[in-house]
Design a protein around this motif. Structure first.
Motif, short mmCIF file in Angstrom:
data_model
loop_
_atom_site.label_atom_id
_atom_site.label_comp_id
_atom_site.label_asym_id
_atom_site.label_seq_id
_atom_site.Cartn_x
_atom_site.Cartn_y
_atom_site.Cartn_z
N VAL A 1 0.82 -1.21 0.00
CA VAL A 1 0.00 0.00 0.00
C VAL A 1 0.85 1.26 0.00
O VAL A 1 0.38 2.33 -0.40
N ALA A 2 2.10 1.16 0.45
CA ALA A 2 2.96 2.34 0.51
C ALA A 2 3.62 2.66 -0.82
O ALA A 2 4.10 3.79 -1.02
N VAL A 3 3.66 1.70 -1.75
CA VAL A 3 4.43 1.88 -2.97
C VAL A 3 3.88 2.99 -3.88
O VAL A 3 4.64 3.85 -4.32
N PRO A 4 2.57 3.01 -4.19
CA PRO A 4 2.08 4.07 -5.09
C PRO A 4 2.38 5.48 -4.57
O PRO A 4 2.82 6.35 -5.33
N ASP A 5 2.14 5.73 -3.28
CA ASP A 5 2.41 7.06 -2.72
C ASP A 5 3.89 7.38 -2.77
O ASP A 5 4.29 8.53 -3.00
#
Length: 236
Positions: A47-51
């Motif tokens: 979940v942290a990758v796109p941001d």
């Protein structure tokens, strides 16, 4: 953060995504030991990758498929939507052909088995940083055929560490004698390594081998346009 000398290309900006801190630290040390690479972000969950991609705007995302919650093909699609043209390199313990095909449909530029060497890792990251150039497949049996990119697929693991060193020095315009002196070996040994390099890369000359090495990421981008002094056929 590494400084960039005037006239040199900027360092390749890399985001790492892996849920094992020790493994991620090892990757970071290998990459940042290269003069042309900089790790600009790290994530331990999907979940942290796109941001992180939005925030850091990397050239390459190095993604471990084992990160919890990872639907890797879907995540690769999200990354492409955020930053079109970004190079995604996938790390996996699996060589499953169906999985590789799913990645190919998402235009992943690199596929690395976790048993890969540091030399292969660095080469694939370099190649993946150049948009639209070449898809590099390492270790996954037959994966180069599954990717079927518009350009040439180069299996860079065919070069030994010493062969890659010789090619890199040739790209810095060193003669065979100078390369031998730098590596503490003989001119004959250098010629033998170059013959091997030419054969493995399908090159017909020194410049051709250097260009193919640049395409595969074996030779760092700063050496592009600075070929060796002899555009000769295979050294006998």
């Amino acid at each position: 953060m590494k400084g960039v000398r005037e006239g040199e290309p900027a360092a390749i900006r890399i985001v790492l995504a892996d849920d094992h801190p020790l493994f991620r630290e090892g990757l970071r040390k290998i990459l940042e030991a290269q003069t042309d690479m900089q790790v600009v972000g790290e994530a331990d969950e999907v979940v942290a990758v796109p941001d992180l991609v939005r925030l850091t705007r990397p050239d390459v995302v190095l993604l471990d498929v084992g990160v919890p919650g990872a639907d890797v093909p879907e995540l690769v699609g999200q990354i492409a939507d955020i930053a079109p043209g970004i190079g995604v390199v996938v790390l996996s313990m699996s060589d499953d052909p169906d999985f590789v095909r799913a990645l190919a449909r998402r235009h992943v530029r690199g596929f690395l088995h976790k048993s890969t060497s540091r030399h292969e890792l660095v080469a694939v990251v370099r190649a993946a940083s150049r948009p639209g150039h070449v898809t590099v497949s390492i270790s996954a049996d037959g994966a180069d055929r599954l990717f079927a990119p518009p350009g040439e697929v180069i299996r860079v693991q065919r070069l030994s560490q010493r062969e890659a060193e010789v090619l890199g020095l040739a790209a810095q315009a060193l003669s065979n004698v100078q390369i031998a002196g730098r590596l503490g070996t003989t001119e004959g040994t250098v010629k033998r390594h170059l013959r091997n390099v030419f054969g493995k890369l399908g090159a017909v000359s020194r410049i051709d081998a250097i260009n193919r090495g640049i395409a595969a990421g074996i030779v760092p981008a700063p050496y592009a346009g600075r070929p060796g002094p002899l555009d000769s056929p295979v050294v006998r």
